[in-house]
Design an enzyme around this catalytic site. Structure first.
Site, PDB file in Angstrom:
ATOM      1  N   ASP A   1       0.863  -1.191   0.000  1.00  0.00           N
ATOM      2  CA  ASP A   1       0.000   0.000   0.000  1.00  0.00           C
ATOM      3  C   ASP A   1       0.892   1.231   0.000  1.00  0.00           C
ATOM      4  O   ASP A   1       1.703   1.419   0.916  1.00  0.00           O
ATOM      5  CB  ASP A   1      -0.906  -0.020   1.242  1.00  0.00           C
ATOM      6  CG  ASP A   1      -1.916   1.137   1.261  1.00  0.00           C
ATOM      7  OD1 ASP A   1      -1.919   1.955   0.316  1.00  0.00           O
ATOM      8  OD2 ASP A   1      -2.699   1.212   2.229  1.00  0.00           O
TER       9      ASP A   1
ATOM     10  N   GLU B   1      -1.945  -1.179  -3.629  1.00  0.00           N
ATOM     11  CA  GLU B   1      -3.030  -0.304  -3.198  1.00  0.00           C
ATOM     12  C   GLU B   1      -2.631   1.160  -3.343  1.00  0.00           C
ATOM     13  O   GLU B   1      -1.564   1.572  -2.893  1.00  0.00           O
ATOM     14  CB  GLU B   1      -3.364  -0.643  -1.735  1.00  0.00           C
ATOM     15  CG  GLU B   1      -4.553   0.102  -1.164  1.00  0.00           C
ATOM     16  CD  GLU B   1      -4.839  -0.319   0.286  1.00  0.00           C
ATOM     17  OE1 GLU B   1      -4.355  -1.382   0.743  1.00  0.00           O
ATOM     18  OE2 GLU B   1      -5.556   0.433   0.973  1.00  0.00           O
TER      19      GLU B   1
ATOM     20  N   LYS C   1     -13.988   1.372   2.414  1.00  0.00           N
ATOM     21  CA  LYS C   1     -14.007   1.859   3.800  1.00  0.00           C
ATOM     22  C   LYS C   1     -15.311   2.616   3.954  1.00  0.00           C
ATOM     23  O   LYS C   1     -15.568   3.575   3.209  1.00  0.00           O
ATOM     24  CB  LYS C   1     -12.814   2.782   4.067  1.00  0.00           C
ATOM     25  CG  LYS C   1     -11.480   2.050   4.135  1.00  0.00           C
ATOM     26  CD  LYS C   1     -10.332   2.992   4.443  1.00  0.00           C
ATOM     27  CE  LYS C   1      -9.000   2.246   4.374  1.00  0.00           C
ATOM     28  NZ  LYS C   1      -7.843   3.165   4.412  1.00  0.00           N
TER      29      LYS C   1
HETATM   30  O1  OSB Z   1      -4.353   3.210   3.677  1.00  0.00           O
HETATM   31  O2  OSB Z   1      -5.407   1.534   4.384  1.00  0.00           O
HETATM   32  C1  OSB Z   1      -4.833   2.606   4.599  1.00  0.00           C
HETATM   33  C2  OSB Z   1      -4.635   3.212   8.359  1.00  0.00           C
HETATM   34  C3  OSB Z   1      -5.020   4.539   8.417  1.00  0.00           C
HETATM   35  C4  OSB Z   1      -5.296   5.228   7.265  1.00  0.00           C
HETATM   36  C5  OSB Z   1      -5.188   4.582   6.025  1.00  0.00           C
HETATM   37  C6  OSB Z   1      -4.830   3.240   5.958  1.00  0.00           C
HETATM   38  C7  OSB Z   1      -4.519   2.562   7.143  1.00  0.00           C
HETATM   39  C8  OSB Z   1      -4.063   1.180   7.159  1.00  0.00           C
HETATM   40  C9  OSB Z   1      -4.272   0.391   8.427  1.00  0.00           C
HETATM   41  O3  OSB Z   1      -3.511   0.637   6.255  1.00  0.00           O
HETATM   42  C10 OSB Z   1      -5.577  -0.288   8.417  1.00  0.00           C
HETATM   43  C11 OSB Z   1      -5.905  -0.828   9.776  1.00  0.00           C
HETATM   44  O4  OSB Z   1      -5.213  -1.725  10.224  1.00  0.00           O
HETATM   45  O5  OSB Z   1      -6.868  -0.329  10.390  1.00  0.00           O
HETATM   46 MG    MG Z   2      -4.797   2.112   1.959  1.00  0.00          MG
END
Ligand code: OSB
Ligand code: MG
Length: 379
Positions: A189, A214, A263
């Protein structure tokens, strides 16, 4: 349902470990738990997932709280609501502020499910009894430390490992991971840290058999991602770029991604997530549920939405204990061998524990019928 009061429980929580992405490092999480109380005194709970600073998206908690107090709370208090879908319609003239909207809508969904005596998953239309989950690992100071972390999570049985990348911490880091773990389901990501100028780096990641990359490019973009997907083999998964049903439709039509991370907060709530789900299903786009370092309430909402059929890939909804010394719900969310059970109890399926919440509490605001909508613009 008629909501008589909305309480905004503002918490400052400290994570067990710092979490580093291309945005920076954080160890404190500012969480707002929305409690919607109806005329019978039944409470529904939602969680606001806004970041502390506007780095992931334009929303940030201080501004979100103003939006909740000034608009989104007063707009639903004392209104007769027969189904949670109506909340999106009530909010429709008000642009964006998706995480603010979703936090109240989520509380209304929980309330609705509790009133019907069914689980939130069932209210949404999710039939799964359990869901597969992976884990999202932040950047570490050294590759050796990251490999250690991966080892722990593989041992715990998570169904896939996601690692954060950024320019300078990408191809060689992933190469080292693959040398030690040639076969684990692995993805990366970038949190929007690259541009098409980095095409050589992004192409070089093709050799590692990643499940997906990602959000490599800018938040909101669907054009450059479509160009990128044509040039790389690794499936592109969009996170930050999918901020509405309309942007999901655009990304699918343009071929900007092969996978979508949903999300609930980012897209404006459960009703919008279901719309995106149904569209993705029609177009054979696999989904998974992303995370925003949620406390227990948001985590349970994530489990519930993942019960929908098109959520075919493991999500980021890891155990409460991966993030918190003590979560605010009883029982906590537990992933065993990468599987989380979907509760069949009414609503989100666990109790919000006010005793546990107390240790994190900064402030509680209340919105009632006395808080009239105060706008310059009139009809
Ligand atoms: O990009 O998915 C993301 C956490 C905060 C903001 C964006 C992201 C994330 C994570 C962690 O990748 C996801 C989690 O473990 O809650
Ligand atoms: Mg992400």
């Amino acid at each position: 349902m008629k909501i008589k009061e909305i309480k905004l429980h503002q918490l400052l929580m400290t994570m067990k470990n710092p979490f580093t992405t291309s945005f920076g490092t954080q160890q404190k999480r500012f969480v707002t738990i929305v409690e919607a109380i109806d005329e019978d005194g039944t409470s529904g709970f939602g969680e606001c997932v806004s970041g502390e600073d506007p780095l992931y998206s334009e929303e940030f908690m201080d501004a979100t709280l103003i939006a909740l107090k000034k608009y989104f709370g007063p707009l639903v208090v004392n209104k007769e609501i027969s189904h949670p879908d109506e909340v999106w319609e009530i909010y429709k003239p008000f642009k964006r502020n998706n995480m603010a909207k979703a936090s109240i809508e989520g509380a209304v969904w929980d309330l609705y499910a509790k009133k019907k005596g069914i689980s939130l998953a069932e209210a949404i239309g999710g039939a799964k009894k359990e869901v597969d989950v992976g884990v999202s690992l932040g950047l570490e100071d050294t590759d050796e430390l990251l490999l250690e972390r991966i080892g722990e999570k593989v041992e715990e049985g998570y169904k896939r490992i996601k690692v954060k990348i950024k320019p300078g911490r990408d191809v060689e880091m992933v190469r080292k991971i693959r040398e030690v773990y040639p076969d684990i389901p692995l993805m990366v990501d970038a949190n929007s840290a690259y541009t098409l100028d980095d095409i050589d780096t992004l192409k070089a990641l093709d050799e590692f058999n990643l499940m997906m990359i990602e959000q490599p490019l800018m938040a909101g973009d669907v054009i450059d991602h479509a160009k990128l997907q044509k040039q790389i083999k690794t499936p592109v998964c969009l996170d930050e770029s999918i901020d509405s049903y309309e942007s999901a439709a655009a990304a699918i039509e343009l071929g900007s991604c092969e996978i979508i991370n949903v999300k609930v907060g980012r897209v404006g709530g459960i009703t919008q997530s279901i719309k995106i789900h149904d569209l993705a299903k029609k177009h054979n786009i696999p989904l998974w549920c992303g995370g925003m370092l949620e406390a227990g309430v948001g985590r349970l909402h994530n489990v519930a939405i993942t019960a929908l059929s098109e959520f075919v890939l493991p999500g980021d909804t890891a155990s409460s204990s991966r993030y918190w010394f003590e979560d605010i719900i009883t029982p906590e969310v537990v992933a065993e061998k990468g599987v989380v059970k979907v509760s069949d109890k009414p609503g989100i399926g666990a109790e919000v524990d006010f005793g546990k919440m107390e240790q994190y509490l900064v402030k509680v605001d209340s919105i009632t019928a006395d808080d009239e909508l105060d706008m310059i613009m009139h009809n």
